[in-house]
Scaffold this active site. Structure first.
Site, PDB file in Angstrom:
ATOM      1  N   SER A 146       0.843  -1.189   0.000  1.00  0.00           N
ATOM      2  CA  SER A 146       0.000   0.000   0.000  1.00  0.00           C
ATOM      3  C   SER A 146       0.879   1.240   0.000  1.00  0.00           C
ATOM      4  O   SER A 146       2.017   1.210   0.486  1.00  0.00           O
ATOM      5  CB  SER A 146      -0.900   0.015   1.242  1.00  0.00           C
ATOM      6  OG  SER A 146      -1.594   1.243   1.372  1.00  0.00           O
ATOM      7  N   TYR A 159      -3.030  -0.587  10.287  1.00  0.00           N
ATOM      8  CA  TYR A 159      -2.849  -0.910   8.873  1.00  0.00           C
ATOM      9  C   TYR A 159      -1.466  -0.471   8.395  1.00  0.00           C
ATOM     10  O   TYR A 159      -0.747  -1.238   7.731  1.00  0.00           O
ATOM     11  CB  TYR A 159      -3.948  -0.226   8.049  1.00  0.00           C
ATOM     12  CG  TYR A 159      -3.931  -0.580   6.587  1.00  0.00           C
ATOM     13  CD1 TYR A 159      -4.451  -1.795   6.144  1.00  0.00           C
ATOM     14  CD2 TYR A 159      -3.411   0.288   5.635  1.00  0.00           C
ATOM     15  CE1 TYR A 159      -4.452  -2.128   4.798  1.00  0.00           C
ATOM     16  CE2 TYR A 159      -3.396  -0.039   4.285  1.00  0.00           C
ATOM     17  CZ  TYR A 159      -3.921  -1.239   3.872  1.00  0.00           C
ATOM     18  OH  TYR A 159      -3.918  -1.579   2.538  1.00  0.00           O
TER      19      TYR A 159
END
Length: 254
Positions: A146, A159
């Site tokens: 990501s 995350y």
């Protein structure tokens, strides 16, 4: 004069495993690899969605088979990879997020996200590499990371922690396995419009934040990941390992 030839983006004769293939980025990655000629094993927890994907790919003349898999179950995942491998290419798109302010993080949420994004990714990558080493074959292992592996984000401490960790083990594995010809890289997308992210895009303030951070005049789509997947899987990227390919529309350029 002998002119150079561009390395091929084709994957004919290669076997690929795509985890998290039941929807979104994983589904698109599976189709992209199939279009490039690979024989693709699509894996996820939802067997019914995998069957639908295989039927759609087969109808387009692509080679695909389904494998029910939960990458957070390390023992079963290792057994499945050993049984069905070796795989020349891995794309791990299995992942999860449970966002909250850092002061409100709950231990069950931390463990759930970590088990999938970090532990699952680590041991899936290891399992595919073990099969390649045993077979004496090179390979390309790709984890879908990501942009949040390179920056921070409000409500995204857990995350971000897992994705930063993926970048770390990717570099270490690339160093360890380079001599065997096994390449390990990540693809780091920005927010990609999928069925799962639609709820975020439907919130005007969050969509405005995303559109302000992305420097190109649109949000990400799954098609934006398909080319990078084929590139990293193929000989066109033969000298790339331990790297992160940012597909973030300029988010992290600041």
């Amino acid at each position: 004069m002998t002119l150079p030839t561009t390395p091929s983006l084709r994957l004919d004769g290669k076997r690929a495993l795509v985890a998290g293939a039941s929807s979104g980025i994983g589904l698109a990655a599976a189709v992209a690899l199939g279009e490039a000629g690979a024989e693709v094993t699509v894996a996820a927890r939802r067997a019914d969605a995998l069957d639908t994907l295989v039927a759609g790919m087969t109808a387009r003349g692509l080679k695909a088979t389904a494998l029910a898999m939960d990458v957070s179950d390390v023992g079963q995942t290792q057994a499945d990879v050993a049984k069905h491998g070796p795989f020349d290419v891995l794309v791990n798109s299995a992942g999860a997020a449970r966002h909250s302010p850092a002061l409100e993080t709950r231990e069950p949420d931390f463990e759930f996200v970590s088990d999938l994004n970090l532990k699952g990714a680590y041991f899936l990558t290891q399992a595919v590499a073990k099969g390649l080493v045993a077979a004496g074959k090179p390979g390309s292992l790709i984890n879908i990371s990501s942009q949040m592996a390179h920056v921070g984000g409000i409500d995204r401490a857990v995350y971000c922690a897992t994705k930063h960790a993926v970048e770390g083990f990717t570099k270490a594995m690339a160093i360890e396995w380079g001599k065997q010809g096994i390449r390990v890289n990540t693809i780091c997308p920005t927010f990609i419009l999928t069925a799962l992210t639609q709820v975020t895009f439907d919130q005007p303030e969050k969509r405005a934040w995303i559109e302000e951070k992305i420097k190109l005049p649109r949000v990400g789509e799954v098609e934006d990941i398909m080319g990078p997947v084929v590139f990293l899987a193929s000989d066109a990227s033969a000298m790339i390992t331990g790297s992160a390919l940012l597909v973030d529309g300029g988010w992290t350029a600041e």
